[in-house]
Design an enzyme around this catalytic site. Sequence first.
Site, short mmCIF file in Angstrom:
data_model
loop_
_atom_site.label_atom_id
_atom_site.label_comp_id
_atom_site.label_asym_id
_atom_site.label_seq_id
_atom_site.Cartn_x
_atom_site.Cartn_y
_atom_site.Cartn_z
N ASP A 92 165.97 21.28 -1.97
CA ASP A 92 166.06 21.27 -3.43
C ASP A 92 166.82 22.51 -3.86
O ASP A 92 166.30 23.63 -3.78
CB ASP A 92 164.66 21.29 -4.06
CG ASP A 92 163.89 19.99 -3.87
OD1 ASP A 92 164.30 19.18 -3.00
OD2 ASP A 92 162.87 19.80 -4.56
N LYS A 154 166.83 16.94 -10.37
CA LYS A 154 165.46 17.42 -10.53
C LYS A 154 165.39 18.26 -11.80
O LYS A 154 166.29 19.05 -12.09
CB LYS A 154 165.07 18.24 -9.30
CG LYS A 154 163.69 18.89 -9.36
CD LYS A 154 163.42 19.63 -8.05
CE LYS A 154 162.19 20.53 -8.13
NZ LYS A 154 161.95 21.26 -6.87
N LYS A 183 163.72 13.57 -9.81
CA LYS A 183 162.47 14.24 -9.48
C LYS A 183 162.00 15.04 -10.69
O LYS A 183 162.76 15.86 -11.22
CB LYS A 183 162.64 15.17 -8.28
CG LYS A 183 161.37 15.98 -7.94
CD LYS A 183 161.56 16.84 -6.71
CE LYS A 183 160.38 17.80 -6.48
NZ LYS A 183 160.54 18.62 -5.26
#
Length: 219
Positions: A92, A154, A183
């Site tokens: 990430d 995200k 996400k």
Amino acid sequence: MTKAQIASMIDHTLLKATATPEQIAALCDTAKALHTASVCVNPCHVALAARLLKDSGVKVCTVIGFPLGANTTAVKAFETKDAIANGADEVDMVINIGALKSGDLGLLESDIRGVVEAAAGTLVKVIIECCYLTNDEKALACKACVNAGADYVKTSTGFGTGGATVADVRLMKASIPDTMKVKAAGGMHSWQEALDMVEAGASRLGTSSTLAILEGADQ
């Protein structure tokens, strides 16, 4: 949705600077018991988590350029390769927020692409840190993620001024093709909040409140 279904979407997270190996071990034990999608830990804990989760079905996720996104692309790329060598299954990364805010979309996109290329097929989620962005900037960030070949966008690091919101998840979902996913991370503490994020379009949930969320499940 069932408790098991939501659990399977959670990246069970511990990213505090004070996290100890013992706490990471406990995080992994919980993730295995609940069958979460992954644990998300800082890079220094990846090797330990990978060893503890071997053959469990729970993936190891880590963070790149975290939490500010202000590292150079070369550093992010090296960090990505190192994390994968240590056993990370997913990364990430945080975007170069300043590049986006200044309108340098070329740098924004090339920075993301640098990590995607370094990942060489490992799943890449890109944190755009919505709390600092206008809606137009959020859409531009998502477009850069699409162009750079990322797998997910995200919402948040959880270390900014705000976490995931339903509105942001909806905006992000509308800004990417069906081949990409969203996400939601940061600020979720209840079962209903988790359901709301999924309903809005999130396919993965990043939270350190996994137990509290699942304890609120109807089944």
